[in-house]
Design a protein around this motif. Structure first.
Motif, mmCIF file in Angstrom:
data_model
loop_
_atom_site.group_PDB
_atom_site.id
_atom_site.type_symbol
_atom_site.label_atom_id
_atom_site.label_comp_id
_atom_site.label_asym_id
_atom_site.label_seq_id
_atom_site.Cartn_x
_atom_site.Cartn_y
_atom_site.Cartn_z
ATOM 1 N N PRO A 46 0.942 -1.336 -0.078
ATOM 2 C CA PRO A 46 -0.050 0.001 -0.107
ATOM 3 C C PRO A 46 0.686 1.296 -0.005
ATOM 4 C CG PRO A 46 -0.710 -1.489 1.749
ATOM 5 C CD PRO A 46 0.427 -2.058 1.355
ATOM 6 N N VAL A 47 2.022 1.137 0.469
ATOM 7 C CA VAL A 47 2.739 2.617 0.469
ATOM 8 C C VAL A 47 4.283 2.612 -0.400
ATOM 9 C CG1 VAL A 47 1.981 2.894 3.030
ATOM 10 C CG2 VAL A 47 4.391 1.323 2.216
ATOM 11 N N ILE A 48 4.525 1.523 -1.196
ATOM 12 C CA ILE A 48 5.619 1.282 -2.013
ATOM 13 C C ILE A 48 5.488 0.505 -3.215
ATOM 14 C CG2 ILE A 48 6.915 -0.340 -0.746
ATOM 15 C CD1 ILE A 48 9.431 1.322 -1.318
ATOM 16 N N GLU A 49 5.844 0.751 -4.327
ATOM 17 C CA GLU A 49 5.784 0.028 -5.376
ATOM 18 C C GLU A 49 6.994 -0.661 -5.420
ATOM 19 O OE1 GLU A 49 5.098 2.425 -8.883
ATOM 20 O OE2 GLU A 49 3.012 3.096 -8.149
ATOM 21 N N LEU A 50 7.035 -1.735 -6.360
ATOM 22 C CA LEU A 50 8.222 -2.614 -6.459
ATOM 23 C C LEU A 50 9.614 -2.114 -6.793
ATOM 24 C CD1 LEU A 50 9.880 -5.452 -6.175
ATOM 25 C CD2 LEU A 50 8.517 -5.941 -8.638
ATOM 26 N N THR A 51 9.250 -1.139 -8.050
ATOM 27 C CA THR A 51 10.644 -0.452 -8.639
ATOM 28 C C THR A 51 11.289 0.370 -7.410
ATOM 29 O OG1 THR A 51 8.904 1.324 -9.398
ATOM 30 C CG2 THR A 51 9.783 -0.393 -10.765
ATOM 31 N N ASP A 52 10.249 1.140 -6.717
ATOM 32 C CA ASP A 52 10.761 2.044 -5.489
ATOM 33 C C ASP A 52 11.583 1.265 -4.487
ATOM 34 O OD1 ASP A 52 10.117 4.354 -6.567
ATOM 35 O OD2 ASP A 52 8.004 4.177 -5.882
ATOM 36 N N LEU A 53 11.156 -0.069 -4.273
ATOM 37 C CA LEU A 53 11.430 -1.008 -3.082
ATOM 38 C C LEU A 53 12.820 -1.566 -3.629
ATOM 39 C CD1 LEU A 53 11.064 -2.133 -0.434
ATOM 40 C CD2 LEU A 53 9.937 -4.144 -1.746
ATOM 41 N N ARG A 54 13.003 -1.674 -4.979
ATOM 42 C CA ARG A 54 14.254 -2.074 -5.412
ATOM 43 C C ARG A 54 15.247 -0.981 -5.355
ATOM 44 N NH1 ARG A 54 11.452 -4.111 -10.921
ATOM 45 N NH2 ARG A 54 11.280 -6.502 -10.493
ATOM 46 N N ARG A 55 15.020 0.157 -5.511
ATOM 47 C CA ARG A 55 15.947 1.152 -5.433
ATOM 48 C C ARG A 55 16.143 1.485 -4.041
ATOM 49 N NH1 ARG A 55 13.823 4.290 -8.893
ATOM 50 N NH2 ARG A 55 11.986 4.976 -7.910
ATOM 51 N N ALA A 56 15.065 1.373 -3.128
ATOM 52 C CA ALA A 56 15.386 1.529 -1.592
ATOM 53 C C ALA A 56 16.543 0.306 -1.162
ATOM 54 C CB ALA A 56 14.274 1.596 -0.841
ATOM 55 N N TRP A 57 16.072 -0.711 -1.608
ATOM 56 C CA TRP A 57 16.795 -1.856 -0.960
ATOM 57 C C TRP A 57 18.177 -2.368 -1.819
ATOM 58 C CZ3 TRP A 57 12.646 -5.645 0.790
ATOM 59 C CH2 TRP A 57 12.112 -5.348 1.907
ATOM 60 N N GLY A 58 18.466 -1.485 -2.682
ATOM 61 C CA GLY A 58 19.542 -1.452 -3.862
ATOM 62 C C GLY A 58 20.776 -1.850 -3.130
ATOM 63 N N PRO A 59 21.256 -1.294 -2.073
ATOM 64 C CA PRO A 59 22.450 -1.880 -1.379
ATOM 65 C C PRO A 59 22.364 -3.137 -0.901
ATOM 66 C CG PRO A 59 21.877 0.277 -0.617
ATOM 67 C CD PRO A 59 20.697 -0.083 -1.375
ATOM 68 N N LEU A 60 21.308 -3.908 -0.725
ATOM 69 C CA LEU A 60 21.214 -5.061 -0.131
ATOM 70 C C LEU A 60 21.115 -6.274 -1.307
ATOM 71 C CD1 LEU A 60 18.440 -4.581 2.517
ATOM 72 C CD2 LEU A 60 20.976 -4.765 2.787
ATOM 73 N N ASN A 61 20.916 -5.609 -2.581
ATOM 74 C CA ASN A 61 20.958 -6.467 -3.759
ATOM 75 C C ASN A 61 22.310 -7.147 -4.231
ATOM 76 O OD1 ASN A 61 20.237 -7.594 -6.178
ATOM 77 N ND2 ASN A 61 19.208 -5.979 -7.003
ATOM 78 N N LEU A 62 22.212 -8.721 -4.111
ATOM 79 C CA LEU A 62 23.479 -9.172 -4.714
ATOM 80 C C LEU A 62 23.831 -9.060 -6.124
ATOM 81 C CD1 LEU A 62 23.529 -12.578 -2.829
ATOM 82 C CD2 LEU A 62 25.180 -10.686 -2.276
ATOM 83 N N GLU A 63 23.012 -8.761 -6.940
ATOM 84 C CA GLU A 63 23.107 -8.472 -8.463
ATOM 85 C C GLU A 63 23.891 -7.110 -8.633
ATOM 86 O OE1 GLU A 63 19.430 -8.484 -9.920
ATOM 87 O OE2 GLU A 63 19.143 -10.486 -9.992
ATOM 88 N N ASN A 64 24.088 -6.227 -7.490
ATOM 89 C CA ASN A 64 24.679 -5.069 -7.790
ATOM 90 C C ASN A 64 26.108 -5.072 -7.579
ATOM 91 O OD1 ASN A 64 22.182 -3.998 -8.474
ATOM 92 N ND2 ASN A 64 21.883 -3.042 -6.313
ATOM 93 N N TYR A 65 26.527 -6.245 -6.921
ATOM 94 C CA TYR A 65 27.811 -6.625 -6.448
ATOM 95 C C TYR A 65 28.352 -7.684 -7.361
ATOM 96 C CZ TYR A 65 26.306 -3.696 -2.878
ATOM 97 O OH TYR A 65 25.698 -2.643 -1.989
ATOM 98 N N ALA A 66 27.876 -8.250 -8.548
ATOM 99 C CA ALA A 66 28.570 -9.263 -9.165
ATOM 100 C C ALA A 66 29.703 -8.870 -9.759
ATOM 101 C CB ALA A 66 27.349 -9.467 -10.509
ATOM 102 N N HIS A 67 30.079 -7.618 -10.004
ATOM 103 C CA HIS A 67 31.386 -7.391 -10.533
ATOM 104 C C HIS A 67 32.349 -7.360 -9.646
ATOM 105 C CE1 HIS A 67 29.320 -6.238 -14.288
ATOM 106 N NE2 HIS A 67 30.247 -6.213 -14.989
ATOM 107 N N ASP A 68 32.018 -7.097 -8.337
ATOM 108 C CA ASP A 68 32.906 -6.952 -7.263
ATOM 109 C C ASP A 68 33.195 -8.558 -6.955
ATOM 110 O OD1 ASP A 68 32.839 -4.467 -6.875
ATOM 111 O OD2 ASP A 68 31.240 -4.383 -5.680
#
Length: 116
Positions: A21-43
């Protein structure tokens, strides 16, 4: 992505219901981006790091498509992960025979890669 896991997993439906009710998936992805392992694949694509992944093919918590997406991101970054696919669910992975198969696979992986 943790956001996608929460949004699609059967075991996380109550969390999604509280967030939806308070957040859409795209915004949640952005907010939780630092927790997303996909963002660290190159590392994770380092010559001194070997990766072993156990994929539960009937997982209803972390859907297999999400795990495959992470594995593909790793491959795209140059990682060659050792992947074991088991015909089990998220929680049944912790029970025989799946836990034994995962353990033996990990033992072989560590032995092959020269680790104690």
């Amino acid at each position: 992505s943790l956001a996608d896991m929460v949004w699609t997993g059967r075991a996380t439906r109550s969390i999604r219901r509280s967030l939806e009710p308070v957040i859409e998936l795209t915004d949640l992805r952005r907010a939780w981006g630092p927790l997303n392992l996909e963002n660290y694949a190159h590392d994770l694509a380092r010559s001194d790091l070997e990766l072993h992944v156990v994929l539960a093919m009937r997982d209803q918590v972390v859907l297999p498509d999400l795990s495959r997406r992470l594995i593909q991101k790793l491959k795209d970054a140059g990682v060659k992960p050792n992947v074991l696919e088991l015909n089990c669910g998220h929680y049944s992975l912790a029970m025989p025979p799946y836990i034994l198969l995962a353990g033996l696979s990990l033992k072989r992986f560590l032995s092959y890669n020269g680790r104690p």
